[in-house]
Design a protein around this motif. Structure first.
Motif, PDB file in Angstrom:
ATOM      1  N   ALA A 269      -6.296  -2.009   6.144  1.00  0.00           N
ATOM      2  CA  ALA A 269      -6.200  -0.585   5.824  1.00  0.00           C
ATOM      3  C   ALA A 269      -5.447   0.179   6.903  1.00  0.00           C
ATOM      4  CB  ALA A 269      -7.597   0.011   5.645  1.00  0.00           C
TER       5      ALA A 269
ATOM      6  N   SER B 238      -4.364   3.873   8.576  1.00  0.00           N
ATOM      7  CA  SER B 238      -5.021   5.171   8.733  1.00  0.00           C
ATOM      8  C   SER B 238      -4.008   6.274   8.498  1.00  0.00           C
ATOM      9  CB  SER B 238      -5.618   5.305  10.140  1.00  0.00           C
ATOM     10  OG  SER B 238      -4.598   5.307  11.121  1.00  0.00           O
TER      11      SER B 238
ATOM     12  N   ASP C 245      -7.893  -2.216   2.649  1.00  0.00           N
ATOM     13  CA  ASP C 245      -7.307  -1.035   2.026  1.00  0.00           C
ATOM     14  C   ASP C 245      -7.581  -1.042   0.524  1.00  0.00           C
ATOM     15  OD1 ASP C 245      -5.838   1.111   1.231  1.00  0.00           O
ATOM     16  OD2 ASP C 245      -3.957   0.468   2.133  1.00  0.00           O
TER      17      ASP C 245
ATOM     18  N   SER D  11       0.843  -1.198   0.000  1.00  0.00           N
ATOM     19  CA  SER D  11       0.000   0.000   0.000  1.00  0.00           C
ATOM     20  C   SER D  11       0.877   1.247   0.000  1.00  0.00           C
ATOM     21  CB  SER D  11      -0.915   0.019   1.232  1.00  0.00           C
ATOM     22  OG  SER D  11      -1.574   1.273   1.342  1.00  0.00           O
TER      23      SER D  11
ATOM     24  N   THR E 280      -9.441  -7.235  10.509  1.00  0.00           N
ATOM     25  CA  THR E 280      -9.837  -6.020   9.801  1.00  0.00           C
ATOM     26  C   THR E 280     -11.134  -5.421  10.313  1.00  0.00           C
ATOM     27  OG1 THR E 280     -10.971  -7.388   8.154  1.00  0.00           O
ATOM     28  CG2 THR E 280      -8.708  -6.727   7.662  1.00  0.00           C
TER      29      THR E 280
ATOM     30  N   SER F 281     -10.371  -1.829  11.141  1.00  0.00           N
ATOM     31  CA  SER F 281      -9.724  -1.005  10.123  1.00  0.00           C
ATOM     32  C   SER F 281     -10.323  -1.187   8.741  1.00  0.00           C
ATOM     33  CB  SER F 281      -8.228  -1.342  10.057  1.00  0.00           C
ATOM     34  OG  SER F 281      -8.027  -2.692   9.656  1.00  0.00           O
TER      35      SER F 281
ATOM     36  N   ASN G  33     -11.941   5.352   1.485  1.00  0.00           N
ATOM     37  CA  ASN G  33     -12.420   4.778   2.741  1.00  0.00           C
ATOM     38  C   ASN G  33     -12.254   3.265   2.710  1.00  0.00           C
ATOM     39  OD1 ASN G  33     -13.258   7.234   3.901  1.00  0.00           O
ATOM     40  ND2 ASN G  33     -15.173   7.159   2.755  1.00  0.00           N
ATOM     41  N   SER G  34     -11.938   2.693   3.852  1.00  0.00           N
ATOM     42  CA  SER G  34     -11.680   1.268   3.926  1.00  0.00           C
ATOM     43  C   SER G  34     -12.927   0.469   3.541  1.00  0.00           C
ATOM     44  CB  SER G  34     -11.211   0.872   5.321  1.00  0.00           C
ATOM     45  OG  SER G  34     -12.186   1.203   6.291  1.00  0.00           O
TER      46      SER G  34
END
Length: 1000
Positions: free
Chosen positions: A177, A179, A222, A153, A216, A219, A207-208
């Motif tokens: 994901a 932040s 991603d 990522s 996950t 979060s 947005n996730s």
């Protein structure tokens, strides 16, 4: 820019050189012409760090006015004396001097010059600028830094590299994901601080993606993981009002601009990059072994005067007292292999050029089982311009498929830490899961709760330009993005204890996420020079629409494992959520940039926004900013008195941005069907008058360049105030509703200092050493909140305190009589409740930064980055939630539990009683359990070797590099949990890869 000092230096050197040359001529009798009169032809090729030819490089004969430039293939030819010196220079690259020394062929590679403030182009979104001319706050990371990190990522690639930018990785599992927060938290709403992401001019919904995996659930997934990091040219982060106001409401929380690589023209060539390696969990907790654990458990029962039985003490009575299992090794100790392949072909001519590429990535898992992560990407960029340079076309497309099987329906991490070390064997002799006569839940049942998450993403952009001449240009951008993500979680028969097989029902859980968006932005720009005065203006329109669909379903009653997941084979299919959301956005924007004599700059931006997320009365809002800069090093009095100063700039900005980051349709009244037929009941009230959040940003900055820009320092001070907070406003119970969407009279302030320092410590032909340092000292507080005590936020925030606080009990120590934790009963009412949580404890970052060094020794390049964060977080004890002495393993710190009055410890007496568990729970909500979680981490380490050009040519290549990369190699911290950033989550993976890059 030259100052008086440098002029005098060069005059003195020229005079001295002339005297020495004259004395040498007199002292030496020669029958042949002196070397400086012996002329010869010198030719060669100039390339960049990627092995690509650089057209337009200036090659000058030092101390003369003779020179030439390279052609489209980077080739040059010049007549020069045999002992002369050639000076190679090009914008954005370090100038290099090479002695000819009788050679007829000199090939050279130029390096990017981080100190070339006025030459390197910076993407500011709707326009480009340079570090020298910018009036706003913009941080930049280039492909050179991104490609040195074996991550998936782009957000992970930013950690520790930018001042004012916080990137937190929730755990080390690929695809979860991260932040990102730019200059602090601006909203009372969690999740209301997401910056705007723009990839090649196309805004995307970053947005996730919702997921139900334990890895996950907080979060999400991603959506940026579908990008090919090797295809990213640069990432710019816009922070202050001057840089972000042109994006209006979308730029309230900052802007992240991701630019992919473009073709460079010239001969057709292919670049290939391959690396392979492995990942392992980077840290483990120091847990009790079997002997220590059993002693703790027996002592707990003795302290309680309680008797063990097969229910409360199965680990003491039913399980093998000599069994020793390292559950961290069993459940997290695997080695994850990594393979990554990238291919790119580029070429073209002066009118048309292209770049076509693709990648494949495969990773294994550190968990039990044979699950994988796979990613395939493809990218295309095309550029065309007419022969008269009036018309230009740019097309880019990026497509990625991300298939993730690394998530499960069970939390292996928590079990690895808390399972007793003498828990039963995992398998029976026949290879089936061992359920130990129903005395435990076998942790490997998670292998039979597999998840498959597949994400497809397409990003495309078409830009058309026409130059009318005289500085006037028309441009239109067309962008389209499409993301589809589907998740299937299966619960197979072996996920359950065989004794339940007669009455359990196999089931599956499905999610489907679809995001589509398009954007059209026609623009007109005007650039004109009037003597010392320059005007740069742009105006345009934005039309954007997003469509988001989210569907969740579950199927139950499958007859066999092979049918699970096929909804048509389920006895019952139920849609648990079905959402369709349309978002429309329109705006008009403009920018006017002025500069006089290249030292006084003024930038004025404005935008009028319209958003469908607000009611008819409040859909339109205006935002704007002004930024100014003065390059005081251009003043004559500075040049006379401060010869050491090569560059100096003061800049500042002020403006407003807004935010519409709220749920869609929040202003509307909604209804749901009653249980009976034909009925409806209201669920939300209509409020057409709530309006935009307003973020007012103020900044002042100083930029300095010293010793011919070998030292570059930037110091920023900022203050952002976000008011008119959008959230739920509480209503009396008599209304039948708990709240209505409205603006609350709350103001949040983020202020702080940011420092960025870049130094060229040593620079010559065979050795160079550069250092980059960034440091951020942030401060966040709730400045005001009228009638806070009348809102639900009274249990979360305090006026004058940061948003990242915990309202806690005041810890009073361990009671010397009972040996249990005690907290203060503030109102002496004999019970503990929220009214007694009068203390505040800061949970978050106090300051943070990173230090990167890049060292080149001939053909070797070494780079490493250290990241440091000073922060507080909750103790690992509060996340394990096992009271000392109860069932479940724990840190060896438990061995220091209180035993008698006078003991100095923060661990209460070992016990299994409910009263001790209650005391433990209260202590977990006290200030005692907020701990220092600061850490220093070697984030990246890279070593590469570039083979000589002569060797590479002999084997038929243009360039060949070998390299080894390391990520998260070690972490220094006093935090006792798995990871000081993620707490009791999977720590960031320690990754080591090696590979090669070649150009054909």
């Amino acid at each position: 820019m030259k100052n008086n000092y440098s002029r005098l230096k060069w005059v003195a050197l020229i005079i001295l050189g002339g005297i020495l040359m004259f004395l040498s001529m007199v002292a030496t009798a020669a029958t042949t012409p002196p070397p400086f009169l012996q002329q010869q032809e010198v030719s060669g090729i100039v390339k960049d760090q990627n092995g690509l030819p650089i057209p337009g490089v200036t090659i000058a004969l030092k101390n003369t006015n003779r020179g030439t430039v390279t052609n489209l293939d980077g080739e040059y030819n010049i007549t020069a004396p045999a002992n002369g010196v050639l000076v190679f220079s090009f914008i954005g690259y370090t100038t290099v001097e090479i002695e000819i020394d009788g050679r007829k062929e000199i090939n050279i590679q130029l390096e990017e010059d981080i100190a070339a403030l006025g030459e390197v182009q910076i993407n500011a979104g709707y326009y480009n600028t340079t570090d020298r001319e910018r009036t706003g706050s913009i941080s930049r990371v280039t492909s050179e830094d991104i490609e040195q990190q074996p991550v998936v990522s782009p957000l992970e690639a930013l950690q520790g590299r930018m001042a004012g930018v916080e990137v937190e990785q929730p755990n080390g599992v690929r695809g979860a994901a991260s932040s990102i927060r730019i200059r602090g938290r601006n909203s009372l709403r969690l999740g209301g601080d997401q910056p705007l992401f723009i990839i090649d001019g196309v805004p995307i919904n970053a947005n996730s993606i919702n997921s139900i995996s334990p890895f996950t659930q907080n979060s999400g997934m991603d959506p940026l993981s579908t990008l090919n990091l090797s295809n990213i040219e640069s990432i710019e982060v816009l922070k202050d009002a001057d840089a972000t106001a042109i994006y209006g409401s979308r730029g309230a929380n900052g802007v992240v601009l991701i630019s992919t690589k473009r073709n460079k023209g010239g001969d057709t060539q292919m670049e290939a990059k391959l690396y392979t390696g492995f990942s392992k969990v980077s840290n483990r907790m120091d847990l009790m072994n079997t002997a220590e654990y059993l002693e703790v458990r027996r002592t707990a029962f003795e302290n309680d005067g309680a008797t063990t039985n097969e229910y409360n003490g199965r680990d003491l009575l039913r399980w093998d007292q000599n069994q020793e299992t390292d559950w961290q090794e069993e459940l997290l100790g695997g080695t994850s292999p990594i393979t990554d392949l990238n291919l790119a072909v580029s070429g073209g001519n002066e009118q048309t050029s292209f770049r076509l590429g693709g990648s494949y990535r495969k990773e294994g898992s550190v968990f039990p089982g044979t699950f994988e992560y796979n990613k395939v990407t493809a990218n295309l960029s095309l550029h065309h311009r007419s022969k008269d340079n009036k018309f230009a076309l740019d097309l880019s497309a990026n497509y990625g498929v991300d298939n993730n099987e690394l998530f499960f329906g069970s939390d292996f991490v928590r079990m690895a830490v808390t399972l007793p070390p003498n828990a039963p064997e995992l398998y029976n002799e026949d290879g089936t899961l061992n359920w130990a006569e129903n005395s435990w839940i076998n942790p490997l049942n998670g292998l039979f709760k597999p998840q498959n998450i597949e994400t497809n993403s397409l990003l495309s952009n078409l830009s058309l330009k026409y130059n009318f001449g005289k500085g006037l240009e028309f441009k239109t951008n067309f962008g389209y993005s499409n993301l589809q993500s589907g998740e299937v979680t299966k619960n197979l028969i072996n996920a359950f204890n065989p004794v339940t097989w007669g009455y359990i029902s196999l089931f599956s859980y499905h999610t489907d996420t679809r995001r589509n968006s398009w954007i059209i932005e026609p623009q007109i720009s005007y650039n004109k020079q009037f003597g010392d005065f320059n005007i740069n203006a742009i105006t345009g329109l934005t039309f954007q629409e997003n469509q988001n669909n989210f569907l969740t379903m579950d199927g139950t009653g499958y007859g066999d494992d092979s049918l699970v997941g096929n909804l048509s084979a389920a006895d019952e299919v139920r849609a648990t959520s079905d959402q369709e959301i349309n978002y429309r956005y329109a705006a008009i924007f403009g920018r006017l940039g002025l500069d006089w004599k290249d030292k006084y700059y003024l930038n004025i931006t404005g935008r009028k926004d319209g958003s469908s997320r607000f009611g008819p009365n409040k859909r339109i809002a205006n935002f704007g900013a002004v930024g100014a800069a003065w390059i005081f090093s251009e003043e004559a009095f500075i040049q006379r008195n401060l010869p050491i100063l090569s560059f100096g700039k003061l800049r500042g900005s002020y403006g407003t941005t807004g935010s519409d980051q709220i749920p869609d349709y929040g202003f509307m009244d909604t209804y749901e069907a009653t249980d009976g037929p034909g009925g409806l009941y209201p669920t939300k009230l209509y409020n057409p008058n709530f309006s935009w959040e307003i973020n007012k940003k103020l900044e002042a900055a100083l930029q300095l360049g010293l010793l011919d820009d070998r030292i570059n320092l930037e110091i920023n001070w900022y203050r952002n105030r976000s008011s008119n907070q959008l959230t739920g406003y509480p209503l009396p119970a008599i209304t039948g509703f708990s709240s209505v969407q409205a603006n609350l009279p709350a103001t949040i302030e983020n202020s702080g200092w940011e420092i960025a320092l870049n130094t060229t410590n040593i620079q010559n032909e065979e050795f160079s050493w550069r250092t980059s340092l960034n440091f951020t000292l942030p401060k966040n507080k709730l400045v005001e909140f009228d009638n806070l005590d009348l809102t639900p936020y009274r249990q979360t925030y305090r006026v004058g305190e940061p948003l990242s606080i915990a309202l806690v009990y005041r810890y009073e120590g361990i009671n010397p009589e009972t040996g249990r934790y005690e907290v203060q009963d503030v109102n002496d009412d004999g019970r503990l409740d929220f009214s007694d949580r009068t203390g505040t404890a800061f949970v978050g970052r106090k300051y943070y930064g990173g230090v990167q060094n890049t060292i080149r020794i001939k053909n070797f390049n070494l780079g490493f980055l250290f990241e440091y964060i000073n922060q507080n977080r909750r103790s690992y004890l509060s996340e394990i939630a096992n009271s000392p002495g109860t069932y479940g393993n724990n840190s060896t710190q438990i061995l220091d539990a209180w035993t008698q009055p006078g003991d100095q410890t923060n661990i209460q007496q070992l016990s299994t009683s409910t009263s001790s568990s209650a005391a433990f729970s209260n202590a977990m909500l006290s200030d005692e359990m907020i701990t220092d979680a600061s850490f220093l981490r070697l984030k990246t380490l890279s070593l590469s070797y570039q083979f000589s050009e002569s060797f590479v040519e002999r084997i038929g290549l243009k360039e060949l590099d070998l390299y080894i990369h390391g990520q998260n190699l070690f972490t220094l911290t006093d935090y006792l949990g798995l990871d000081p950033q993620g707490g009791m989550a999977v720590p960031p993976m320690r990754t080591i890869t090696s590979g090669l890059r070649l150009t054909l």
